[in-house]
Enzyme design. Structure first.
Site, PDB file in Angstrom:
ATOM      1  N   ARG A  31       0.826  -1.206   0.000  1.00  0.00           N
ATOM      2  CA  ARG A  31       0.000   0.000   0.000  1.00  0.00           C
ATOM      3  C   ARG A  31       0.862   1.257   0.000  1.00  0.00           C
ATOM      4  NH1 ARG A  31      -5.409  -1.185   3.290  1.00  0.00           N
ATOM      5  NH2 ARG A  31      -6.079  -2.927   2.003  1.00  0.00           N
ATOM      6  N   GLU A  43      -1.694  -8.266  -5.688  1.00  0.00           N
ATOM      7  CA  GLU A  43      -3.067  -8.723  -5.912  1.00  0.00           C
ATOM      8  C   GLU A  43      -3.112 -10.185  -6.348  1.00  0.00           C
ATOM      9  OE1 GLU A  43      -5.993  -7.379  -5.216  1.00  0.00           O
ATOM     10  OE2 GLU A  43      -4.883  -5.762  -4.278  1.00  0.00           O
ATOM     11  N   GLN A  48      -5.230 -16.120  -3.452  1.00  0.00           N
ATOM     12  CA  GLN A  48      -5.503 -17.347  -2.686  1.00  0.00           C
ATOM     13  C   GLN A  48      -4.666 -17.438  -1.418  1.00  0.00           C
ATOM     14  OE1 GLN A  48      -5.206 -18.343  -6.267  1.00  0.00           O
ATOM     15  NE2 GLN A  48      -7.013 -19.578  -6.595  1.00  0.00           N
ATOM     16  N   THR A  49      -4.107 -16.320  -0.997  1.00  0.00           N
ATOM     17  CA  THR A  49      -3.219 -16.357   0.171  1.00  0.00           C
ATOM     18  C   THR A  49      -3.580 -15.208   1.108  1.00  0.00           C
ATOM     19  OG1 THR A  49      -1.495 -17.190  -1.300  1.00  0.00           O
ATOM     20  CG2 THR A  49      -0.784 -16.421   0.846  1.00  0.00           C
ATOM     21  N   LEU A  86       4.153 -21.023  -1.669  1.00  0.00           N
ATOM     22  CA  LEU A  86       2.972 -20.155  -1.670  1.00  0.00           C
ATOM     23  C   LEU A  86       1.746 -20.878  -2.226  1.00  0.00           C
ATOM     24  CD1 LEU A  86       2.397 -17.237  -0.863  1.00  0.00           C
ATOM     25  CD2 LEU A  86       3.118 -16.497  -3.109  1.00  0.00           C
ATOM     26  N   CYS A 198     -16.739  -7.344   8.373  1.00  0.00           N
ATOM     27  CA  CYS A 198     -17.853  -8.143   7.852  1.00  0.00           C
ATOM     28  C   CYS A 198     -17.358  -9.578   7.642  1.00  0.00           C
ATOM     29  CB  CYS A 198     -18.366  -7.538   6.545  1.00  0.00           C
ATOM     30  SG  CYS A 198     -19.978  -8.195   6.088  1.00  0.00           S
ATOM     31  N   CYS A 205     -20.853  -6.402  13.496  1.00  0.00           N
ATOM     32  CA  CYS A 205     -21.765  -5.357  13.023  1.00  0.00           C
ATOM     33  C   CYS A 205     -21.759  -4.150  13.961  1.00  0.00           C
ATOM     34  CB  CYS A 205     -23.184  -5.905  12.890  1.00  0.00           C
ATOM     35  SG  CYS A 205     -23.270  -7.307  11.765  1.00  0.00           S
ATOM     36  N   CYS A 208     -19.407  -1.675  12.718  1.00  0.00           N
ATOM     37  CA  CYS A 208     -19.419  -1.481  11.268  1.00  0.00           C
ATOM     38  C   CYS A 208     -19.916  -0.074  10.913  1.00  0.00           C
ATOM     39  CB  CYS A 208     -20.311  -2.537  10.632  1.00  0.00           C
ATOM     40  SG  CYS A 208     -20.412  -2.334   8.847  1.00  0.00           S
ATOM     41  N   CYS A 214     -27.211  -1.275   6.136  1.00  0.00           N
ATOM     42  CA  CYS A 214     -27.069  -2.686   5.764  1.00  0.00           C
ATOM     43  C   CYS A 214     -28.399  -3.449   5.874  1.00  0.00           C
ATOM     44  CB  CYS A 214     -26.017  -3.344   6.667  1.00  0.00           C
ATOM     45  SG  CYS A 214     -25.810  -5.101   6.333  1.00  0.00           S
TER      46      CYS A 214
HETATM   47 FE1  SF4 Z   1     -21.427  -6.745   7.385  1.00  0.00          FE
HETATM   48 FE2  SF4 Z   1     -23.740  -5.458   7.451  1.00  0.00          FE
HETATM   49 FE3  SF4 Z   1     -22.702  -6.353   9.694  1.00  0.00          FE
HETATM   50 FE4  SF4 Z   1     -21.570  -4.321   8.423  1.00  0.00          FE
HETATM   51  S1  SF4 Z   1     -23.575  -4.366   9.380  1.00  0.00           S
HETATM   52  S2  SF4 Z   1     -20.511  -6.079   9.328  1.00  0.00           S
HETATM   53  S3  SF4 Z   1     -21.939  -4.866   6.308  1.00  0.00           S
HETATM   54  S4  SF4 Z   1     -23.409  -7.590   7.991  1.00  0.00           S
END
Ligand code: SF4
Length: 363
Positions: A31, A43, A48-49, A86, A198, A205, A208, A214
């Site tokens: 980054r 990328e 797969q890792t 890998l 998520c 959540c 989040c 959501c």
């Molecule tokens: Fe995932 Fe929705 Fe929970 Fe956020 S609120 S972590 S988007 S399920």
């Protein structure tokens, strides 16, 4: 997809996601750069890792192949060696092929559009979107496994994400998240939120930033989206491997066919035991078929287990002797010196057998 997402709501949702990202972005070596070649390598490794497992490989790989020309000009064996351990080795073979195409077709400059990128070997639509967004700031959506789960829950998309119809809806959802001119940050934010908040099981959540938007959170269906698919039974094979050893302790390896599984890696001559065969019979048959010689079995070296993506093996290693010590050696064969160092990229299971015999040597 639910239609409660009018453009104003989507804009607020994207804003919340981007604000969260500014505070919570994960730190990763790749980054710190906008170099498209480096971002491309990262990328592909991350396809797969996991991030933590990929990080040391990323540094080592770039130390050996710091730019696209050095990768394109390298022998495939060197690339496979840098990728050793890998897994999913088709990624390394495709990277090598794609680097050569980039040099021939684009003069060594990684192309900047998702369309051009996705025409290169080993770069699917999501990886192309990620490189275009992260390296070039393009307003492209991404849909890796973490973003797929996030978008499905966020927009309340049930159904199997592997089906084309559901996949199409998820791509539309991911595209809606991309705020104009914010392609890079949106891609990274969605990836980070999917990977750290998520989560597949027990999503966090409560922390989040987009929970108020959501659909799954509001309906309490986070654990049901995406639906769990029943795991198929993983086939198991007994595989026998012949270890031929010279008096100096070096061991005989053959290069696996490029188009096949673990293609391009160097391994002990080996084959699957067929039903009804004893391990020893399978071993003699394998050596006869692959090397055209009759092997004398000296003793068993050991047994190791290994799981690949679609099957598991139990690998039985035997120390063998060829008549007169002669084994046909050509471009597809080589001798690994005692101590196991060298240029050969060796599959994990064969590496485990190698460790067993090296431990014996130390006793
Ligand atoms: Fe995932 Fe929705 Fe929970 Fe956020 S609120 S972590 S988007 S399920």
């Amino acid at each position: 997809m639910t239609d409660s997402f009018d453009p104003g709501t989507v804009a607020r949702l994207s804003g919340s996601l981007l604000r969260w990202f500014r505070k919570s972005a994960r730190e990763m070596a790749w980054r710190e750069t906008r170099d498209p070649y480096r971002i491309w390598i990262s990328e592909v490794m991350l396809q797969q890792t996991r991030v933590e497992a990929a990080a040391p490989y990323y540094r080592r790989f770039l130390a050996r192949f710091p730019d696209v020309r050095s990768l394109a000009g390298a022998r495939l064996d060197r690339v496979m060696k840098a990728w050793e351990g890998l897994g999913y080795y088709a990624r390394a073979r495709n990277l090598h092929r794609a680097a050569r195409i980039v040099v021939e077709r684009y003069g060594g400059k990684v192309p900047g559009t998702a369309e051009e990128l996705s025409a290169l070997p080993g770069i699917g639509r999501s990886t192309a979107g990620a490189i275009a967004a992260i390296a070039f700031g393009a307003d492209e959506p991404v849909l890796d496994a973490n973003v797929r789960r996030l978008v499905a829950r966020l927009f309340g998309v049930g159904g199997d994400p592997k089906t084309a119809s559901v996949r199409k809806i998820l791509w539309e959802g991911s595209a809606r998240l991309v705020a104009e001119g914010k392609g890079r940050d949106t891609a990274l934010a969605a990836m980070d939120l999917g990977a750290t908040v998520c989560l597949p099981r027990a999503p966090r959540c409560g922390e989040c930033p987009v929970r108020f938007f959501c659909v799954a959170f509001r309906a309490g269906t986070q654990e049901e989206i995406p639906p769990r698919t029943s795991r198929k039974a993983v086939p198991h094979h007994d595989v026998v491997a012949a270890l031929f050893r010279r008096p100096d302790g070096s061991l005989f390896l053959v290069r696996r066919r490029l188009g096949g599984l673990l293609g391009g890696l160097w391994a002990f001559p080996s084959g699957k035991r067929t039903p009804g065969e004893t391990l020893e019979t399978a071993l003699r048959r394998t050596v006869r078929e692959k090397l055209g010689v009759r092997a004398t079995i000296q003793r068993k070296v050991g047994v190791v287990s290994h799981a690949y993506s679609h099957y598991r093996i139990t690998l039985h290693g035997y120390l063998c002797e060829a008549p007169g010590g002669r084994i046909p050696s050509d471009a597809g064969a080589g001798w690994l010196s005692r101590g196991g160092r060298g240029r050969y990229a060796i599959p994990r299971a064969d590496r485990k057998l190698l460790e067993l015999i090296q431990q014996e040597d130390k006793l």
